[in-house]
Design a protein around this motif. Structure first.
Motif, PDB file in Angstrom:
ATOM      1  N   UNK A 275     -26.458  71.130  96.745  1.00 33.78           N
ATOM      2  CA  UNK A 275     -27.575  70.795  95.856  1.00 33.78           C
ATOM      3  C   UNK A 275     -28.864  71.520  96.227  1.00 33.78           C
ATOM      4  N   UNK A 276     -28.841  72.344  97.292  1.00 37.47           N
ATOM      5  CA  UNK A 276     -30.055  73.039  97.684  1.00 37.47           C
ATOM      6  C   UNK A 276     -30.463  73.978  96.552  1.00 37.47           C
ATOM      7  N   UNK A 277     -31.688  73.867  96.048  1.00 33.89           N
ATOM      8  CA  UNK A 277     -32.090  74.708  94.914  1.00 33.89           C
ATOM      9  C   UNK A 277     -32.186  76.169  95.311  1.00 33.89           C
ATOM     10  N   UNK A 278     -31.977  77.044  94.334  1.00 36.52           N
ATOM     11  CA  UNK A 278     -32.187  78.481  94.502  1.00 36.52           C
ATOM     12  C   UNK A 278     -33.374  78.866  93.619  1.00 36.52           C
ATOM     13  N   UNK A 279     -34.492  79.173  94.261  1.00 38.80           N
ATOM     14  CA  UNK A 279     -35.758  79.375  93.557  1.00 38.80           C
ATOM     15  C   UNK A 279     -36.134  80.852  93.618  1.00 38.80           C
ATOM     16  N   UNK A 280     -36.306  81.510  92.473  1.00 37.46           N
ATOM     17  CA  UNK A 280     -36.761  82.901  92.501  1.00 37.46           C
ATOM     18  C   UNK A 280     -38.113  83.015  93.200  1.00 37.46           C
ATOM     19  N   UNK A 281     -38.298  84.119  93.904  1.00 36.51           N
ATOM     20  CA  UNK A 281     -39.537  84.346  94.657  1.00 36.51           C
ATOM     21  C   UNK A 281     -40.770  84.178  93.778  1.00 36.51           C
ATOM     22  N   UNK A 282     -40.750  84.742  92.572  1.00 34.41           N
ATOM     23  CA  UNK A 282     -41.919  84.668  91.683  1.00 34.41           C
ATOM     24  C   UNK A 282     -42.230  83.224  91.318  1.00 34.41           C
ATOM     25  N   UNK A 283     -41.197  82.429  91.108  1.00 33.42           N
ATOM     26  CA  UNK A 283     -41.405  81.014  90.774  1.00 33.42           C
ATOM     27  C   UNK A 283     -41.965  80.258  91.966  1.00 33.42           C
ATOM     28  N   UNK A 284     -41.455  80.547  93.165  1.00 31.90           N
ATOM     29  CA  UNK A 284     -41.957  79.884  94.371  1.00 31.90           C
ATOM     30  C   UNK A 284     -43.430  80.218  94.600  1.00 31.90           C
ATOM     31  N   UNK A 285     -43.777  81.490  94.390  1.00 33.03           N
ATOM     32  CA  UNK A 285     -45.172  81.900  94.573  1.00 33.03           C
ATOM     33  C   UNK A 285     -46.085  81.174  93.595  1.00 33.03           C
ATOM     34  N   UNK A 286     -45.614  81.002  92.356  1.00 28.05           N
ATOM     35  CA  UNK A 286     -46.427  80.333  91.338  1.00 28.05           C
ATOM     36  C   UNK A 286     -46.554  78.843  91.615  1.00 28.05           C
ATOM     37  N   UNK A 287     -45.446  78.174  91.826  1.00 32.31           N
ATOM     38  CA  UNK A 287     -45.456  76.717  91.942  1.00 32.31           C
ATOM     39  C   UNK A 287     -45.981  76.212  93.288  1.00 32.31           C
TER      40      UNK A 287
END
Length: 593
Positions: A275-287
């Motif tokens: 269940x560990x999420x896979x978050x794109x780098x751009x999304x992580x930087x934004x959120x």
């Protein structure tokens, strides 16, 4: 009987009452109760109370004993009176009456006290690390570290990996930090380097046909120190696999990491690795404002530029007229008071910002009202639109930062962390993991305009050679990090195993073909002899143990660390070489002004 001990200081129970035993250890604490001397005798395993009165033939010798003397005693095990039982100790039901004593090692006046919880300057602790390590917390942390490493090894072997060792003395290789160089005596004027990581070697192991490799690897980087990073050397779980895609690496390493945190996390929640999420780098930087987000914190930032464009708040309105700018909101559920908002604004000013704009929502009896300077400037319609977008209500607030994302993203992420802590939104009993994926391979230097590698230079670009024909700043790599509670624990990639793609990737970053062949000749040549697709990662052992030990300072889980200036105060390193050593190495030291 053994020369030093028949039992450890954690062994004795009521079953040994009446036995003659021999113990050895350090004098932890001495108490004089009306002529009866009580000593807490400590070894690595635990503590036993021993006592002596004037009837003992060695009473005069015991009277001379001081804290941290190393002693051996012979004595008789006695049961404690029921009212004197110490339930906190495994040996708390007994005590040992001393009949003989031998001083194995006297201690001078102590520069730091082992008994108790006194705080000492880090410089003192590191200079006398052998005393600092005797303290209970340090013994626990070092034992934890050893147990974690053993657990990792077992888990990797269980997954079909074998451990192979790679060289410590090797050639320089760019891994994102400065090398430690080692001069060659046999080849004057030439230098080896200590490996920043076994990167090239583990890839060559895959080319050599070994399907799965791992190593508890020492790595050496000449870095500026900080609390979560050693300035000289560190250890990592290094692993590589052949014939794999990105998800295969995740499916292999995630259960290993999760298992270690479940085993040593003392009951803290560890989410199922699936269940560990896979978050794109751009999304992580934004959120989250970072590529290593703390997902225990539910706050997610959002872009709210449209609500400020052409608004009455001139600072943001004019800012948005410039290309590449935006306004981001940091929601603060539960932070809806002027006092709290002013406190956060003061925090931002301490961080070097002019401040942070804010809006908070309060109940006015006849309905909800948006308050704060921003609310007055942009009006009720825009503030209501912001509130609805952020999903906030009465008693909540939002903070705002603007400009080009690169200029404020880091501080926005830090503000998110501070808000999470201040508003008690973070669950302290959870390890929250997330894979950060789709890292850009390249970045542009804002001053020079030159393009260089943003991350690992050996990664396969998504789309292969075709992707490298367009805008390099849009090229994503099969690169990934695993974040946990705000720290990067794992970093890895699917490797670029095609020589023509490797040359093109380095060419974009300004490395010519001759330089690539010179600096990475072994890897480049090997790729011409049937290199398999391969990938892997490395997990930071020190950071894992740091999280498990619940400390924010990595030096608390390293047995003999350097200080903040990369000095070993105990061993007096770095030190000046002798003239003979310099002559042997054909070196000369130029004095610094």
């Amino acid at each position: 009987m053994h020369a030093y001990r028949s039992h450890t200081c954690a062994d004795l129970t009521k079953d040994q009452v009446g036995d003659t035993v021999r113990l050895a250890g350090w004098v932890h604490r001495i108490r004089d109760h009306g002529g009866v001397l009580f000593i807490d005798l400590r070894d690595h395993f635990g503590m036993t109370q021993v006592l002596c009165d004037p009837d003992s033939p060695v009473f005069a010798q015991v009277e001379k004993v001081r804290s941290e003397w190393c002693i051996r005693i012979d004595g008789t095990v006695k049961a404690r009176a029921e009212s004197l039982v110490n339930p906190k100790l495994p040996t708390g039901e007994i005590e040992v009456y001393i009949r003989d004593i031998e001083v194995l090692g006297e201690a001078q006046e102590l520069p730091l006290i082992v008994f108790g919880d006194q705080e000492y300057p880090e410089e003192t602790r590191l200079k006398y690390r052998y005393l600092d390590l005797r303290r209970e917390a340090m013994q626990k942390s070092m034992t934890l570290r050893s147990d974690v490493v053993a657990s990792i090894r077992r888990r990797m072997w269980d997954k079909g990996f074998r451990e192979y060792q790679t060289p410590i003395i090797t050639a320089s290789s760019p891994e994102g930090a400065r090398d430690f160089l080692v001069p060659s005596r046999l080849h004057p004027g030439k230098f080896y380097a200590l490996p920043q990581a076994p990167q090239q070697f583990k890839q060559l192991i895959m080319v050599s046909g070994f399907d799965k490799y791992f190593q508890i690897a020492p790595c050496f980087r000449d870095e500026d120190p900080r609390a979560d990073r050693s300035p000289t050397d560190f250890y990592q779980l290094d692993m590589e696999m052949s014939f794999v895609e990105q998800q295969d690496v995740f499916d292999t390493i995630s259960p290993v990491i999760a298992g270690v945190f479940e085993e040593f996390g003392e009951g803290k929640t560890v989410d199922d690795p699936a269940s560990w999420p896979q978050i794109p780098y751009a999304e992580a930087a934004l959120k989250y404002g970072t590529d290593k987000p703390d997902l225990r914190n539910p706050i997610e930032m959002q872009v709210v530029s449209e609500h400020f464009a052409g608004s009455g708040f001139a600072i943001f309105a004019k800012l948005l007229e410039q290309d590449g700018t935006e306004i981001r909101a940091i929601p603060a559920p539960g932070g809806g008071s002027r006092k709290f908002c002013d406190r956060m604004n003061a925090w931002a000013q301490k961080e070097g910002l002019p401040g942070m704009g804010y809006i908070f929502w309060r109940d006015q009896g006849n309905g909800m009202e948006a308050a704060g300077p921003l609310a007055k400037n942009i009006g009720p319609e825009r503030t209501e639109a912001i509130r609805e977008q952020l999903g906030l209500g009465v008693g909540d607030a939002a903070f705002f930062l603007g400009g080009k994302p690169a200029s404020f993203q880091r501080i926005a992420g830090k503000a998110r962390d501070v808000l999470g802590e201040e508003l008690k939104l973070i669950d302290p009993n959870r390890f929250a993991f997330a894979w950060i994926v789709d890292f850009p391979i390249y970045e542009k230097d804002e001053e020079t305009g030159e393009v260089d590698f943003e991350h690992n230079p050996f990664s396969m670009p998504q789309g292969g050679m075709e992707a490298l024909q367009g805008d390099p700043l849009k090229v994503l790599g099969y690169q990934y990090d695993l974040a946990c509670n705000g720290y990067e624990l794992v970093s890895g990639a699917i490797r670029n195993h095609k020589p023509e793609v490797m040359l093109k990737a380095f060419e974009i970053a300004g490395y010519g073909e001759d330089e690539v062949k010179n600096r990475f000749g072994a890897l480049y040549n090997a790729f011409h002899y049937g290199a398999p697709p391969h990938g892997g990662c490395a997990a930071g052992i020190d950071r894992m143990v740091m999280l498990l030990a619940e400390t924010a300072n990595i030096r608390e889980v390293i047995m003999f660390p350097m200080n903040q200036r990369a000095e070993d105060l105990m061993m007096n390193a770095p030190s000046e070489p002798s003239s003979d050593q310099l002559m042997e190495l054909a070196l000369r030291v130029i004095p610094q002004d």
